[in-house]
Design an enzyme around this catalytic site. Structure first.
Site, PDB file in Angstrom:
ATOM      1  N   CYS A 106      49.412  89.435  49.396  1.00  7.58           N
ATOM      2  CA  CYS A 106      50.489  89.545  50.392  1.00  7.58           C
ATOM      3  C   CYS A 106      51.723  90.082  49.678  1.00  7.58           C
ATOM      4  CB  CYS A 106      50.774  88.173  51.001  1.00  7.58           C
ATOM      5  SG  CYS A 106      52.131  88.215  52.188  1.00  7.58           S
ATOM      6  N   HIS A 197      43.654  98.052  54.748  1.00  7.21           N
ATOM      7  CA  HIS A 197      44.649  98.634  55.670  1.00  7.21           C
ATOM      8  C   HIS A 197      44.082  99.903  56.295  1.00  7.21           C
ATOM      9  CE1 HIS A 197      47.996  95.995  54.501  1.00  7.21           C
ATOM     10  NE2 HIS A 197      47.395  95.988  53.322  1.00  7.21           N
ATOM     11  N   GLU A 252      48.844  92.712  61.922  1.00  8.04           N
ATOM     12  CA  GLU A 252      48.263  92.138  60.716  1.00  8.04           C
ATOM     13  C   GLU A 252      46.963  91.376  60.977  1.00  8.04           C
ATOM     14  OE1 GLU A 252      50.240  90.218  57.535  1.00  8.04           O
ATOM     15  OE2 GLU A 252      52.210  90.836  58.302  1.00  8.04           O
ATOM     16  N   CYS A 265      55.295  93.897  56.631  1.00  6.70           N
ATOM     17  CA  CYS A 265      54.051  93.745  55.874  1.00  6.70           C
ATOM     18  C   CYS A 265      54.197  94.571  54.595  1.00  6.70           C
ATOM     19  CB  CYS A 265      52.867  94.233  56.704  1.00  6.70           C
ATOM     20  SG  CYS A 265      51.281  94.095  55.860  1.00  6.70           S
ATOM     21  N   GLY A 268      51.179  96.509  53.625  1.00  4.68           N
ATOM     22  CA  GLY A 268      51.042  97.565  54.641  1.00  4.68           C
ATOM     23  C   GLY A 268      51.967  98.737  54.373  1.00  4.68           C
TER      24      GLY A 268
HETATM   25  N1  LIG Z   1      47.591  89.660  56.943  1.00  3.41           N
HETATM   26  C1  LIG Z   1      47.300  90.161  55.602  1.00  3.41           C
HETATM   27  C2  LIG Z   1      47.871  89.214  54.537  1.00  3.41           C
HETATM   28  C3  LIG Z   1      49.364  89.234  54.539  1.00  3.41           C
HETATM   29  C4  LIG Z   1      49.827  90.608  54.174  1.00  3.41           C
HETATM   30  C5  LIG Z   1      51.255  90.910  54.559  1.00  3.41           C
HETATM   31  N2  LIG Z   1      51.993  89.824  55.117  1.00  3.41           N
HETATM   32  C6  LIG Z   1      52.001  91.500  53.397  1.00  3.41           C
HETATM   33  O1  LIG Z   1      53.226  91.328  53.317  1.00  3.41           O
HETATM   34  O2  LIG Z   1      51.352  92.187  52.564  1.00  3.41           O
HETATM   35  C7  LIG Z   1      45.788  90.212  55.391  1.00  3.41           C
HETATM   36  O3  LIG Z   1      45.077  89.406  55.986  1.00  3.41           O
HETATM   37  O4  LIG Z   1      45.368  91.057  54.592  1.00  3.41           O
END
Ligand SMILES: N[C@H](CCC[C@H](N)C(=O)O)C(=O)O
Length: 322
Positions: A106, A197, A252, A265, A268
């Site tokens: 994350c 992604h 997400e 994100c 992301g």
């Molecule tokens: N939902 C993402 C994890 C959190 C990623 C996001 N909150 C970030 O800041 O990179 C996943 O399941 O891969």
């Protein structure tokens, strides 16, 4: 509270929140049973748990999901666990999404993690940490202006490792591949930053995206659960404002159905810049605008690493009875 009940200290740290208000000091006690939540100021936030002596998360995925509840919990996009380092790293980070699933990494969370360590652990003078994560070694550094700069490592472009069933289209990478979703043929570029992604700049029938017009709660889950993504996927919808300025919204993985579209994100935003470069739409150094605020992203040619710079603010301290 039964004598056997445990108390875990949490700190809610918010990211990409312009002009954050001063942190609520003092302790908030939240039984996990679902009582009205404490006052929350975080907009896009991650709760970070302590103490750091445990080599396993202090709460279960189910309890973490309750903590993320914006009505009966702390309210967060995820819960991050600060644990002792392994493989020579200073610390280990694990995270549970707001649906209780555990992603590999994350980006926003690792900035919160660095802020937590630097402030709560009172590590005077230490501002650069090595963190073992599901995406390998990640290195955040708190800058003199308070922003957190993170070496996010190398992007992963091989379809099998993302993972996606979409076939490679360019140098073993999945670039502008066609993906049918909701009656449109989207062009998608797939990138992993340790977590998967799917990045799109538009579709055959929608040449230029106006990301603010998208109904993410309708289309997001169709991408997240698409059969082409065996581990589900995070999905970024991107508008090119210039060759060094991108605007994105994100649906997400593991967050959408519980908290809706998140405001930011970090992994992301990194995947978006990599995809934009691969598609020839942008330079390697961009500002990426997200609803929660901008991030600076650079995909360096010399080491192939992606660097992310952005804020992380402590918004309150609390403890959870569970
Ligand atoms: N939902 C993402 C994890 C959190 C990623 C996001 N909150 C970030 O800041 O990179 C996943 O399941 O891969």
């Amino acid at each position: 509270m039964s004598p056997a009940a445990a108390t875990t200290t949490f700190v809610a740290i918010s990211i990409a929140v312009p002009n954050p208000t001063a942190p609520s000091r003092g302790r908030v006690r939240l039984p996990l049973g679902g009582v009205p939540a404490a006052p929350r100021r975080a907009v896009a936030s991650m709760a970070v748990s302590a103490p750091r002596d445990s080599s396993v998360p202090k709460v279960t995925p189910e309890e973490a999901a309750k903590l993320c509840d914006r009505n009966f919990g702390i309210g967060a996009d995820g819960v991050i666990f600060v644990m002792p380092g392994v493989n020579g790293a200073d610390y280990t980070m694990r995270i549970f999404n707001s649906d209780g699933s555990e992603p590999e990494m994350c980006g926003n969370g690792v900035r919160c993690f660095a802020r937590f360590i630097a402030e709560i652990e009172n590590l005077q003078g230490t501002n650069r940490f090595t963190i073992h994560t599901g995406a390998g070694k990640i290195v955040p550094e708190i800058q003199s202006d308070g922003q957190v700069k993170v070496d996010m490592g190398e992007p992963i472009l091989s379809g099998l490792d993302i993972p996606t069933k979409l076939l490679a289209t360019k140098n073993k990478a999945v670039v502008q591949a066609e993906l049918a979703v909701e009656g449109l043929t989207w062009h998608v570029t797939c990138v992993s930053m340790g977590n998967p992604h799917c990045v799109t700049f538009g579709a055959n029938e929608l040449k230029v995206l106006q990301v603010d017009d998208l109904k993410l709660s309708e289309i997001g889950p169709k991408f997240e659960h698409h059969e082409m993504f065996p581990a589900r996927t995070n999905t970024e919808f991107v508008q090119v404002l210039s060759r060094s300025h991108l605007k994105m919204r994100v649906w997400e993985r593991g967050a959408g159905l519980t908290v809706g579209a998140t405001l930011a994100c970090g992994t992301g935003a990194c995947a978006v810049v990599v995809a934009a470069v691969l598609e020839g739409r942008a330079e390697r150094k961009c500002v990426v605008d997200l609803p929660g605020g901008p991030l600076e992203i650079e995909w360096r040619e010399d080491d192939n690493h992606v660097y992310m710079t952005g804020p992380a603010e402590v918004v309150f301290y609390g403890s959870v009875v569970h």
